[in-house]
Design an enzyme around this catalytic site. Structure first.
Site, PDB file in Angstrom:
ATOM      1  CE1 TYR A  38      52.469   0.784 -11.331  1.00  0.00           C
ATOM      2  CE2 TYR A  38      53.783   2.751 -11.742  1.00  0.00           C
ATOM      3  CZ  TYR A  38      53.571   1.395 -11.902  1.00  0.00           C
ATOM      4  OH  TYR A  38      54.459   0.654 -12.624  1.00  0.00           O
ATOM      5  CG  ASP A  39      53.318   8.248 -10.006  1.00  0.00           C
ATOM      6  OD1 ASP A  39      53.592   7.313 -10.774  1.00  0.00           O
ATOM      7  OD2 ASP A  39      52.779   9.310 -10.364  1.00  0.00           O
ATOM      8  CG  LEU A  85      49.194 -16.304 -40.248  1.00  0.00           C
ATOM      9  CD1 LEU A  85      48.494 -15.055 -39.719  1.00  0.00           C
ATOM     10  CD2 LEU A  85      48.435 -17.546 -39.806  1.00  0.00           C
ATOM     11  CD  GLU A 115      44.420 -14.289 -31.911  1.00  0.00           C
ATOM     12  OE1 GLU A 115      44.088 -14.282 -30.721  1.00  0.00           O
ATOM     13  OE2 GLU A 115      45.485 -14.787 -32.311  1.00  0.00           O
ATOM     14  CE  LYS A 117      48.444 -11.309 -40.697  1.00  0.00           C
ATOM     15  NZ  LYS A 117      49.263 -10.097 -40.688  1.00  0.00           N
ATOM     16  CG  ASP A 119      49.515  -3.602 -40.566  1.00  0.00           C
ATOM     17  OD1 ASP A 119      50.383  -4.465 -40.803  1.00  0.00           O
ATOM     18  OD2 ASP A 119      49.161  -2.744 -41.380  1.00  0.00           O
ATOM     19  NE  ARG A 138      57.746 -14.770 -39.712  1.00  0.00           N
ATOM     20  CZ  ARG A 138      58.219 -14.904 -40.945  1.00  0.00           C
ATOM     21  NH1 ARG A 138      59.015 -13.970 -41.443  1.00  0.00           N
ATOM     22  NH2 ARG A 138      57.914 -15.953 -41.669  1.00  0.00           N
ATOM     23  CD  GLU A 175      51.979  -8.886 -35.673  1.00  0.00           C
ATOM     24  OE1 GLU A 175      52.252 -10.094 -35.483  1.00  0.00           O
ATOM     25  OE2 GLU A 175      52.112  -8.326 -36.765  1.00  0.00           O
ATOM     26  CE1 TYR A 227      51.437 -15.226 -33.519  1.00  0.00           C
ATOM     27  CE2 TYR A 227      50.930 -12.875 -33.557  1.00  0.00           C
ATOM     28  CZ  TYR A 227      51.730 -13.939 -33.945  1.00  0.00           C
ATOM     29  OH  TYR A 227      52.809 -13.725 -34.760  1.00  0.00           O
ATOM     30  CE  LYS A 292      46.962 -18.216 -34.795  1.00  0.00           C
ATOM     31  NZ  LYS A 292      47.359 -17.327 -33.719  1.00  0.00           N
ATOM     32  CE  LYS A 316      46.424  -9.106 -45.053  1.00  0.00           C
ATOM     33  NZ  LYS A 316      47.720  -9.454 -45.578  1.00  0.00           N
ATOM     34  CB  CYS A 410      41.907  34.148 -44.201  1.00  0.00           C
ATOM     35  SG  CYS A 410      40.662  33.036 -43.542  1.00  0.00           S
ATOM     36  CB  CYS A 413      37.686  36.212 -42.810  1.00  0.00           C
ATOM     37  SG  CYS A 413      39.394  36.335 -42.255  1.00  0.00           S
ATOM     38  CB  CYS A 428      43.257  33.231 -40.657  1.00  0.00           C
ATOM     39  SG  CYS A 428      42.100  34.601 -40.578  1.00  0.00           S
ATOM     40  CB  CYS A 434      38.282  34.693 -39.249  1.00  0.00           C
ATOM     41  SG  CYS A 434      38.345  33.278 -40.361  1.00  0.00           S
TER      42      CYS A 434
HETATM   43  N1  5U1 Z   1      46.496 -12.847 -34.270  1.00  0.00           N
HETATM   44  C1  5U1 Z   1      47.457 -13.520 -34.916  1.00  0.00           C
HETATM   45  N2  5U1 Z   1      48.350 -12.932 -35.704  1.00  0.00           N
HETATM   46  N3  5U1 Z   1      49.149 -13.925 -36.149  1.00  0.00           N
HETATM   47  C2  5U1 Z   1      50.224 -13.842 -36.983  1.00  0.00           C
HETATM   48  N4  5U1 Z   1      47.699 -14.837 -34.841  1.00  0.00           N
HETATM   49  C3  5U1 Z   1      48.752 -15.107 -35.619  1.00  0.00           C
HETATM   50  N5  5U1 Z   1      49.399 -16.252 -35.879  1.00  0.00           N
HETATM   51  C4  5U1 Z   1      50.467 -16.233 -36.685  1.00  0.00           C
HETATM   52  C5  5U1 Z   1      50.899 -15.026 -37.257  1.00  0.00           C
HETATM   53  C6  5U1 Z   1      52.074 -14.996 -38.170  1.00  0.00           C
HETATM   54  O1  5U1 Z   1      51.173 -17.332 -36.989  1.00  0.00           O
HETATM   55  C7  5U1 Z   1      50.868 -18.601 -36.371  1.00  0.00           C
HETATM   56  C8  5U1 Z   1      49.634 -19.199 -36.905  1.00  0.00           C
HETATM   57  C9  5U1 Z   1      52.040 -19.478 -36.664  1.00  0.00           C
END
Ligand code: 5U1
Length: 750
Positions: A38-39, A85, A115, A117, A119, A138, A175, A227, A292, A316, A410, A413, A428, A434
């Site tokens: 690749y490089d 959501l 699927e 969700k 964070d 957003r 996300e 998504y 969904k 959740k 420590c 020991c 230590c 030890c």
């Molecule tokens: N996986 C997933 N996360 N998420 C967040 N789907 C999904 N859909 C979202 C949101 C805010 O909103 C749509 C349903 C509009």
């Protein structure tokens, strides 16, 4: 084909190949070629583009990181609002959602796409004619921030769509997140640098994406899963949610591999349960499952309530953070001797698991977070990583809360705990005995570059320690053939071989032995430098931290003090002042010239003439290392190691068992022979029988340092005919003055 045509074709081919391999690597996690290949492709493209900058295209794989940081983020208006959501917190709420949909759609069972969700933070990607033209956060759902330059650095996001059937305008939504391992590594880096850490991967992802300098974003391995869609012009590629996701995949966009069609509420609950089981093993943080409606026509019919679609829900999982109380802070000793504070907590459920301990990383972190015993704190756990204390609620601190202090010994020991100045981690110093560090110490001791004991590997050491047969390296030499032969995967022959290897390893070198001791931060090179500098182990063991430092000038005399003193001495003239010199110096009222420094100054520069001849650089105090690689931190580790009685006992037993090395150590002796003038400082002045450069080279080859001016550090002044001011200075400073004959005699003596 013309040269130009060939060049264009090659550029195109390279870009296509690189795009394909980016997709395999970053989206599918399934590379087809090794990194080196690749490089090679990337370097070829880079050099062609460098030679023909006019042919660089914005969607070239070389153009991910923009040149300039932004001064602020521009506004990005969403063509269609980015929705949020509705949530279900438990099974009943989830059932109620399904019930509502079945009634509204008039069906018995609804098919859903399920699927994880993630964070992270929601991002919109706009593609026009297959090219990424905008990335946006957003924001409030209607307007967000334009983060195009930042989004372009995310390697799994294509700058150009692949395949054929993408629409002329496509807005993909998804996300952006930071995988847990990358989050941990980033925080460890920040912690090491003494900086503020991120609370969780979500904050770290947001903080990384919202960097005005896209180069910073590029250093953080952000990822994305798409998504769904926002704006879309042209024919829809599918009539179902899963069909649309398949189209996104086909166009090279990253879509969660976990996304799946499930049938009815039972399918939803089963998916939610199954993913919960795997939640801790996932490489990213999730906070629930999104369901969904699979049929897009049904989605349309269901429509929206305010800002939430009726056809989707997030079911959740329990939060990864919880509030609890710190009952105590204890210190744990790791394999490498690191002494780590651990909070003992009132047990609390975090993300479905009961947590009663959390790491506090190190004492700096404890101070930064201001954790006291008795505090109410947020703890967080994610994936398989050890839970950590995220922050304290100071308003809930009880009056009797206690500060956390580092133990002096420590807890395992009893050896001294050392934390060299400027170091974050406390350790230590009982490295050789030890129990917490036993296995690590033995593995190191036996390793190839230490005592090189063939056949004594990790597994065997594990057995020997676990069976209580070996506690420190000296115990190895008391093992019998019978004992060894009784171990797992050890026949009589291997036992004999191991004994022979132990015997063979007894004849070693001083450098190897020092290295084998496993003193913190003493690697092979430092061990060799120590062996070259110290005549024997006793001298090394007796060294103090100061003995590793080379000093110049007079301790306590700063640059400013030295300059002011020299100026006053110059004004004073040749005749010494009446009365006591120390009193006269004190009377100058120079900051830094006081009861402590004046005696030192006079000890180094005895009388008026010597003082008058001194220049500021002779007086200013400086420190350097005497042994290559041994600064104050390493010196502290060495001194603390030998200060432990148990470490010295193990060393005595090792030597009693027959470990030996040639004395004096051959390298040191050879060096001493070859470099009889090592460490000596010479100044050459006047006319000599040979060119000065030749003499200089010769002296340097013998280990001497040749400098241009005479100071208190000068050992010899080699003076030829008509030597002038340097000779005078040398006399004034009481330095040894020799001529060429004197030099010859000196070399003979050595
Ligand atoms: N996986 C997933 N996360 N998420 C967040 N789907 C999904 N859909 C979202 C949101 C805010 O909103 C749509 C349903 C509009």
């Amino acid at each position: 084909m013309t040269g130009e045509g060939e060049l264009a074709a090659r550029l195109d081919a390279l870009r296509r190949q690189l795009r394909h391999h980016d997709y395999r690597y970053y989206v599918l996690d399934d590379p087809e070629i090794p990194d080196s290949e690749y490089d090679r492709l990337l370097r070829e493209l880079q050099s062609l583009e460098a030679a023909h900058p006019g042919l660089i295209t914005p969607d070239s794989p070389t153009q991910r990181v923009g040149a300039e940081p932004l001064s602020s983020f521009a506004e990005a208006i969403h063509r269609q609002p980015m929705l949020s959501l509705q949530n279900a917190m438990d099974e009943a709420e989830m059932r109620a959602f399904d019930e509502r949909l079945r009634r509204a759609l008039g069906v018995e069972r609804v098919a859903y796409v399920a699927e994880p969700k993630l964070d992270g933070l929601a991002i919109s990607l706009l593609y026009e004619d297959g090219r990424l033209v905008r990335g946006a956060t957003r924001g409030d759902g209607h307007r967000g921030e334009d983060v195009t330059a930042q989004v372009r650095t995310i390697r799994s996001i294509p700058l150009r769509l692949s395949g054929e059937d993408w629409p002329p305008l496509l807005e993909a939504r998804g996300e952006v997140f930071l995988p847990i391992a990358a989050f941990e590594a980033l925080n460890a880096r920040l912690r090491e640098a003494g900086g503020k850490t991120f609370k969780n991967p979500r904050n770290a992802a947001a903080g990384s994406l919202r960097q005005l300098d896209p180069k910073v974003t590029a250093e953080r391995p952000l990822a994305m899963f798409c998504y769904g869609f926002g704006a879309f012009e042209g024919e829809r590629p599918a009539a179902t949610q899963s069909g649309m996701l398949a189209a996104l995949r086909r166009w090279g966009l990253p879509v969660s591999p976990e996304s799946k069609v499930v049938e009815g509420i039972d399918g939803c609950l089963a998916y939610h349960r199954a993913l919960a089981e795997r939640r801790d093993g996932l490489p990213y943080d999730i906070d629930g499952v999104v369901f969904k409606v699979e049929d897009l026509a049904a989605q349309e019919r269901l429509g929206f309530v305010t800002r939430e679609p009726r056809w989707a829900i997030a079911y959740k999982y329990p939060a990864q953070e919880a509030l609890t109380q710190v009952l105590a802070v204890e210190f744990q000793v790791g394999r490498t001797g690191a002494v780590t504070p651990v909070a003992r907590l009132a047990p609390v459920a975090v993300g479905g698991v009961t947590v009663s301990n959390a790491t506090l990383h190190n004492l700096d972190e404890v101070r930064r977070k201001d954790v006291h015993v008795g505090d109410t704190v947020y703890v967080r756990r994610a994936g398989d990583v050890i839970p950590e204390v995220v922050r304290v609620l100071p308003e809930r601190r009880p009056a009797e809360a206690q500060a956390v202090t580092l133990p002096s010994h420590c807890p395992v020991c009893g050896a001294d705990v050392v934390r060299p100045p400027g170091e974050v981690v406390a350790r230590c110093s009982g490295g050789l005995y030890c129990p917490a560090q036993r296995k690590e110490a033995l593995v190191h001791f036996a390793s190839r570059r230490a005592l090189d004991i063939e056949g004594l590997g990790d597994k065997l050491i594990e057995q020997l320690v676990d069976k209580g047969l070996v506690q420190d390296p000296a115990d190895l030499y008391g093992l019998s053939a019978e004992t060894l032969a009784g171990l797992e995967r050890m026949g009589e022959k291997s036992a004999q071989n191991l004994l022979a290897a132990l015997e063979k390893g007894k004849a070693t070198t001083f450098a190897r032995f020092i290295y084998a001791l496993g003193i913190r931060e003493v690697g092979e090179a430092t061990a060799a430098a120590l062996a070259g500098r110290f005549p024997d182990l006793e001298t090394l063991a007796a060294a103090r931290v100061e003995d590793f430092q080379q000093t110049h000038g007079v301790k306590g005399i700063s640059e400013r003090a030295a300059e002011r003193l020299c100026a006053r001495l110059a004004e004073a003239g040749d005749t010494p002042p009446d009365g006591d010199l120390a009193d006269w110096l004190a009377g100058l009222k120079i900051t830094g010239l006081n009861r402590t420094t004046i005696p030192r100054l006079l000890a180094a520069f005895g009388d008026w003439a010597a003082l008058r001849a001194a220049r500021p650089e002779d007086l200013i105090y400086r420190e350097g290392s005497l042994v290559e690689g041994v600064g104050p931190v390493v010196a502290t580790h060495i001194v603390s190691f030998f200060a432990q009685r148990h470490n010295r006992e193990v060393i005595d037993r090792l030597r009693a068992a027959g470990i030996h090395w040639p004395a004096p150590q051959p390298a040191a002796a050879a060096q001493a022979q070859a470099q009889p003038l090592a460490g000596k400082v010479f100044v050459i002045t006047g006319t000599l029988s040979r060119p000065r450069e030749a003499i200089k080279a010769e002296l340097e080859a013998l280990g001497a340092k040749v400098t241009g001016s005479v100071s208190g550090n000068t050992d010899y002044v080699l003076a030829g005919r008509d030597a002038g001011s340097k000779l005078e200075r040398a006399r004034a400073l009481g330095r040894a003055v020799i001529d060429e004959e004197g030099l010859a005699a000196l070399l003979e003596r050595r």
